[in-house]
Motif scaffolding. Structure first.
Motif: not given
Lengths: 363, 363
Positions: A60, A183, A56, A155, A159
């Protein structure tokens, strides 16, 4: 979310005297830079302990490189009313399967003064779109909150929210308006105040924002933009009194980072007194799992959708003298217990690049 | 999905005499290479007509570059029983918010013989995980099926499934087993037979696989792997007789690409006789929208979740003599009508890099 009581100001104090924050002061950035001691920095640098959180996080990081871009040379022929544009952008977020989408103004004090590398940050967008993604209730049922799936749950939401935010920002830029995704790895904004201003939650005892439908069980990505949007208003669903009475997160915190006391005002914000250092240290060093979200797990707001829980939400907002009863019911029903039948993952620990049964490092 | 009737073989003929297919024969690849005429190739090369499909396609292309990678040097200490691993992988897919996850073996005839550039393809994985993502029922309610949102709906599902597949493949590689994501832009496998073998649907009149819960309203990404998995079995939910009687997609197809007749066997497969060339041409040249999914929209299986529809699904499987009644009810209730209240997007057409109200090119 549309039926909640909206108020003009967040239920916790947010003053005009807030100073911009340097991203190097962020808990994890400090940890990485050695501010929490060499053991923490060392553990942080060794990388991800669990293969699903690693997968994950890899995604990301990959998406974070896609946060920015140039806007189209000319503006698209679309309505210019902020109300219509806000409706449109929210539907776009839900189309892309966000769980909650809210809109706030972007005050300059919610923009970091400097990024992780110490470069001054400039961001002139006036609006922020916050995108919340659930960490999966069923998995939380199967977990203790601080075992091997914890960071992977984080995550999952990071993500997925990062993915949505990058597509949304790209779409807005194609309409001819500048936009930037923020993000987990590549953000220029301080997220909690934006969540309060966008009315997607109130500050809770663990010092983080709680959404009435997801509890603490979510992560967020943000899109900031010059597209003219109408901000949502803060919400009041009775959380401040509830958190004052309920001490479950404080009692359940394995790091003893959540105190039972009252709120304080720091840098112009009112907040409960989470010990960020203790929390961050425990999450990074946790010997029996990968990070920790025990407060998410034991919080009485960690519930799936359903009529009974709609009723409980209504009661907290309208009959606060029954909060104690609800808190007791939550314990009796046993929501904070682990349901082994829902434990679908394998416990594994990455030790020097090799996956092993957990505990190998200490063996 | 777990309660559907499973059968040993797909409900349409899949023989051993299937030859591997060259990816250059794929409709869109042919279109790009000029096989459907210069007008189609020209339109295809001009790029995306609608800003949201462009944003989704940009993401899918970006993710496609992340489809492959090296596996970890050693295998993780996890159970080796295919059944336990299949359960684990499916839960991982649902954790990452896939709508349907199925598992099939990967016969060599479902691997392309050559890729888009004409390079021979080799892929020795024995298992395929298919990941289905919904194109959003509410948006389909607001659409005609062949207007400006059509292609963006496709890319909603493609990009989301691509995202999930890349994370899943990365996770499996971290466990020490080779795995590859197959995204819309970067695939080495022919997807429809894998969907049949994995039992996520049956072949339908428009020549594509129909899932009993999503209808045709989904797109797919695949992960192939050497991880030992237990394949699912094909399903039989009564679709072949239903499609024989229902002619709604044939009557509604604006390209007249779906004939009312019976199935044929071609290259060892039994299938209904979609005119792929007509379909592809119409989707690329559609003057009043961006691509086309009219068959998805008018199909009686295009329904949201709900008890009434569970009952109708049961009837198709168990009381096929009532199919005609259900098909008539679907028309009477008006499911295929457009609901303007759900139309949340703006009609826009990219003409030479500038977004304009649609129709500008012809003005």
């Amino acid at each position: 979310m549309e039926r909640l009581k909206r108020v003009d100001w967040p239920t916790t104090l947010v003053t005009d005297e807030i100073k911009r924050v340097d991203q190097r002061e962020d808990g994890f950035v400090r940890a990485l830079r050695g501010g929490l001691g060499p053991a923490v920095a060392g553990a942080f640098c060794r990388g991800y302990k669990y293969p699903l959180s690693a997968a994950g996080a890899e995604m990301s990081a990959y998406l974070g490189a896609r946060a920015e871009g140039d806007k189209a040379a000319s503006k698209a022929p679309i309505p210019e009313e902020p109300e219509a544009l806000s409706r449109h952008i929210k539907r776009l977020g839900y189309f892309y399967r966000a769980d909650i989408v809210g809109i706030s103004e972007l005050p300059q004090w919610a923009v970091y003064s400097h990024d992780k590398e110490g470069n001054p940050v400039e961001l002139s967008h006036q609006s922020a779109i916050v995108i919340l993604v659930d960490q999966d209730y069923r998995t939380m049922r199967g977990s203790t909150g601080n075992d091997w799936i914890s960071n992977a749950q984080g995550y999952l939401s990071y993500s997925t929210a990062d993915f949505i935010s990058c597509i949304m920002a790209s779409y807005i830029r194609r309409l001819g308006y500048s936009a930037r995704a923020h993000t987990v790895d590549n953000s220029r904004v301080v997220i909690p105040p934006l969540l309060l201003l966008a009315g997607v939650g109130e500050i809770s005892r663990p010092g983080i924002v709680l959404n009435p439908f997801l509890g603490l069980r979510f992560k967020v990505a943000v899109v900031t933009t010059e597209l003219p949007l109408l901000p949502d208003k803060p919400v009041d669903f009775g959380l401040q009194e509830f958190c004052r009475k309920c001490q479950k997160c404080a009692a359940g915190c394995p790091a003893r980072a959540i105190p039972p006391g009252d709120t304080v005002v720091l840098n112009g914000y009112e907040n409960w007194r989470l010990d960020v250092e203790r929390c961050t240290k425990f999450r990074i060093l946790n010997p029996n799992g990968d990070y920790c979200g025990r407060c998410i797990k034991v919080c009485p707001w960690n519930k799936p959708a359903g009529r009974l829980h709609d009723m409980a939400r209504w009661m907290v907002a309208h009959t606060p003298w029954l909060d104690g009863f609800l808190i007791k019911m939550d314990s009796i029903i046993g929501y904070e217990e682990q349901d082994q039948a829902e434990k679908w993952w394998f416990d594994l620990e990455d030790i020097d690049g090799v996956l092993q049964p957990p505990g190998g490092r200490r063996a």
